[in-house]
Design a protein around this motif. Structure first.
Motif, PDB file in Angstrom:
ATOM      1  N   MET A 109      12.769  -2.015  -8.501  1.00 22.29           N
ATOM      2  CA  MET A 109      13.994  -1.463  -7.927  1.00 22.29           C
ATOM      3  C   MET A 109      14.402  -0.176  -8.650  1.00 22.29           C
ATOM      4  SD  MET A 109      14.470  -3.370  -5.417  1.00 22.29           S
ATOM      5  CE  MET A 109      16.038  -2.794  -4.846  1.00 22.29           C
ATOM      6  N   GLN A 110      14.217  -0.129  -9.959  1.00 21.15           N
ATOM      7  CA  GLN A 110      14.540   1.069 -10.729  1.00 21.15           C
ATOM      8  C   GLN A 110      13.643   2.234 -10.300  1.00 21.15           C
ATOM      9  OE1 GLN A 110      13.921   0.578 -14.920  1.00 21.15           O
ATOM     10  NE2 GLN A 110      14.736   2.586 -15.437  1.00 21.15           N
ATOM     11  N   LYS A 111      12.344   1.965 -10.140  1.00 21.38           N
ATOM     12  CA  LYS A 111      11.418   3.010  -9.723  1.00 21.38           C
ATOM     13  C   LYS A 111      11.729   3.498  -8.307  1.00 21.38           C
ATOM     14  CE  LYS A 111       7.450   1.916 -12.621  1.00 21.38           C
ATOM     15  NZ  LYS A 111       7.340   3.218 -13.277  1.00 21.38           N
ATOM     16  N   LEU A 112      12.104   2.580  -7.421  1.00 25.14           N
ATOM     17  CA  LEU A 112      12.471   2.968  -6.063  1.00 25.14           C
ATOM     18  C   LEU A 112      13.729   3.836  -6.056  1.00 25.14           C
ATOM     19  CD1 LEU A 112      11.756  -0.317  -4.094  1.00 25.14           C
ATOM     20  CD2 LEU A 112      10.479   1.829  -3.984  1.00 25.14           C
ATOM     21  N   ALA A 113      14.681   3.505  -6.920  1.00 20.86           N
ATOM     22  CA  ALA A 113      15.902   4.302  -7.015  1.00 20.86           C
ATOM     23  C   ALA A 113      15.587   5.711  -7.521  1.00 20.86           C
ATOM     24  CB  ALA A 113      16.909   3.615  -7.928  1.00 20.86           C
ATOM     25  N   GLU A 114      14.703   5.815  -8.506  1.00 20.82           N
ATOM     26  CA  GLU A 114      14.309   7.122  -9.022  1.00 20.82           C
ATOM     27  C   GLU A 114      13.596   7.935  -7.944  1.00 20.82           C
ATOM     28  OE1 GLU A 114      11.897   6.242 -12.423  1.00 20.82           O
ATOM     29  OE2 GLU A 114      13.598   5.508 -13.596  1.00 20.82           O
ATOM     30  N   ILE A 147       0.838  -1.204   0.000  1.00 15.62           N
ATOM     31  CA  ILE A 147       0.000   0.000   0.000  1.00 15.62           C
ATOM     32  C   ILE A 147       0.873   1.254   0.000  1.00 15.62           C
ATOM     33  CG2 ILE A 147      -1.637   1.344   1.385  1.00 15.62           C
ATOM     34  CD1 ILE A 147      -2.842  -1.401   2.246  1.00 15.62           C
ATOM     35  N   LYS A 148       1.892   1.276   0.859  1.00 14.86           N
ATOM     36  CA  LYS A 148       2.776   2.449   0.929  1.00 14.86           C
ATOM     37  C   LYS A 148       3.518   2.667  -0.384  1.00 14.86           C
ATOM     38  CE  LYS A 148       3.459   2.394   5.901  1.00 14.86           C
ATOM     39  NZ  LYS A 148       4.388   2.206   7.008  1.00 14.86           N
ATOM     40  N   LEU A 149       4.055   1.579  -0.970  1.00 17.96           N
ATOM     41  CA  LEU A 149       4.767   1.708  -2.244  1.00 17.96           C
ATOM     42  C   LEU A 149       3.825   2.166  -3.349  1.00 17.96           C
ATOM     43  CD1 LEU A 149       7.073  -1.445  -2.279  1.00 17.96           C
ATOM     44  CD2 LEU A 149       7.782   0.944  -2.167  1.00 17.96           C
ATOM     45  N   SER A 150       2.619   1.626  -3.362  1.00 21.47           N
ATOM     46  CA  SER A 150       1.639   2.001  -4.369  1.00 21.47           C
ATOM     47  C   SER A 150       1.349   3.497  -4.316  1.00 21.47           C
ATOM     48  CB  SER A 150       0.354   1.194  -4.148  1.00 21.47           C
ATOM     49  OG  SER A 150      -0.667   1.629  -4.998  1.00 21.47           O
ATOM     50  N   GLU A 151       1.174   4.017  -3.101  1.00 21.25           N
ATOM     51  CA  GLU A 151       0.904   5.447  -2.946  1.00 21.25           C
ATOM     52  C   GLU A 151       2.102   6.288  -3.357  1.00 21.25           C
ATOM     53  OE1 GLU A 151      -0.178   5.716   1.156  1.00 21.25           O
ATOM     54  OE2 GLU A 151      -2.196   4.912   0.808  1.00 21.25           O
ATOM     55  N   LYS A 152       3.295   5.909  -2.933  1.00 22.15           N
ATOM     56  CA  LYS A 152       4.507   6.682  -3.245  1.00 22.15           C
ATOM     57  C   LYS A 152       4.800   6.697  -4.740  1.00 22.15           C
ATOM     58  CE  LYS A 152       6.657   8.187   0.501  1.00 22.15           C
ATOM     59  NZ  LYS A 152       7.158   9.533   0.659  1.00 22.15           N
ATOM     60  N   LEU A 153       4.651   5.518  -5.382  1.00 24.30           N
ATOM     61  CA  LEU A 153       5.005   5.401  -6.795  1.00 24.30           C
ATOM     62  C   LEU A 153       3.863   5.807  -7.730  1.00 24.30           C
ATOM     63  CD1 LEU A 153       6.913   1.991  -6.683  1.00 24.30           C
ATOM     64  CD2 LEU A 153       7.907   4.275  -6.828  1.00 24.30           C
ATOM     65  N   GLY A 154       2.655   5.934  -7.184  1.00 19.40           N
ATOM     66  CA  GLY A 154       1.512   6.294  -8.021  1.00 19.40           C
ATOM     67  C   GLY A 154       1.114   5.174  -8.969  1.00 19.40           C
ATOM     68  N   VAL A 155       1.246   3.933  -8.485  1.00 19.63           N
ATOM     69  CA  VAL A 155       0.950   2.751  -9.290  1.00 19.63           C
ATOM     70  C   VAL A 155      -0.136   1.957  -8.580  1.00 19.63           C
ATOM     71  CG1 VAL A 155       1.932   0.594 -10.192  1.00 19.63           C
ATOM     72  CG2 VAL A 155       3.330   2.647 -10.095  1.00 19.63           C
ATOM     73  N   PRO A 156      -1.151   1.461  -9.309  1.00 14.83           N
ATOM     74  CA  PRO A 156      -2.156   0.615  -8.651  1.00 14.83           C
ATOM     75  C   PRO A 156      -1.510  -0.614  -8.000  1.00 14.83           C
ATOM     76  CG  PRO A 156      -2.870   1.210 -10.856  1.00 14.83           C
ATOM     77  CD  PRO A 156      -1.442   1.671 -10.714  1.00 14.83           C
ATOM     78  N   ILE A 157      -2.072  -1.051  -6.873  1.00 18.90           N
ATOM     79  CA  ILE A 157      -1.502  -2.178  -6.130  1.00 18.90           C
ATOM     80  C   ILE A 157      -1.408  -3.425  -7.000  1.00 18.90           C
ATOM     81  CG2 ILE A 157      -1.884  -3.762  -4.191  1.00 18.90           C
ATOM     82  CD1 ILE A 157      -3.019  -1.417  -2.644  1.00 18.90           C
ATOM     83  N   GLU A 158      -2.420  -3.661  -7.831  1.00 20.13           N
ATOM     84  CA  GLU A 158      -2.410  -4.845  -8.694  1.00 20.13           C
ATOM     85  C   GLU A 158      -1.202  -4.826  -9.628  1.00 20.13           C
ATOM     86  OE1 GLU A 158      -5.071  -2.703  -8.608  1.00 20.13           O
ATOM     87  OE2 GLU A 158      -6.325  -3.869  -7.222  1.00 20.13           O
ATOM     88  N   ASN A 159      -0.907  -3.662 -10.185  1.00 19.89           N
ATOM     89  CA  ASN A 159       0.248  -3.543 -11.070  1.00 19.89           C
ATOM     90  C   ASN A 159       1.552  -3.692 -10.296  1.00 19.89           C
ATOM     91  OD1 ASN A 159      -1.710  -2.965 -12.917  1.00 19.89           O
ATOM     92  ND2 ASN A 159      -0.937  -0.953 -13.471  1.00 19.89           N
TER      93      ASN A 159
END
Length: 55
Positions: free
Chosen positions: A34-39, A12-24
């Motif tokens: 990992m690339q998105k987290l680094a960005e 849930i936290k990653l989904s909110e931070k990255l702006g990506v639906p949880i299913e995706n």
């Protein structure tokens, strides 16, 4: 491909931070996650250093 092995709270936290639906997020390849987290980390450190310079 099997889903990521992360807790629901983390998803849930990653989904909110990255702006990506949880299913995706859950079916995202690990190297892309990992690339998105680094960005995200890079942009947050840039924002933090920008705020320090303004103070």
């Amino acid at each position: 491909m099997k889903p990521l092995q992360i807790s629901p709270e983390t998803a849930i936290k990653l989904s909110e931070k990255l702006g990506v639906p949880i299913e995706n997020l859950m079916h995202m390849p690990q190297h892309i996650l990992m690339q998105k987290l680094a960005e995200l980390a890079k942009s947050e450190t840039a924002d933090a250093s920008g705020k320090k310079e303004e103070s």
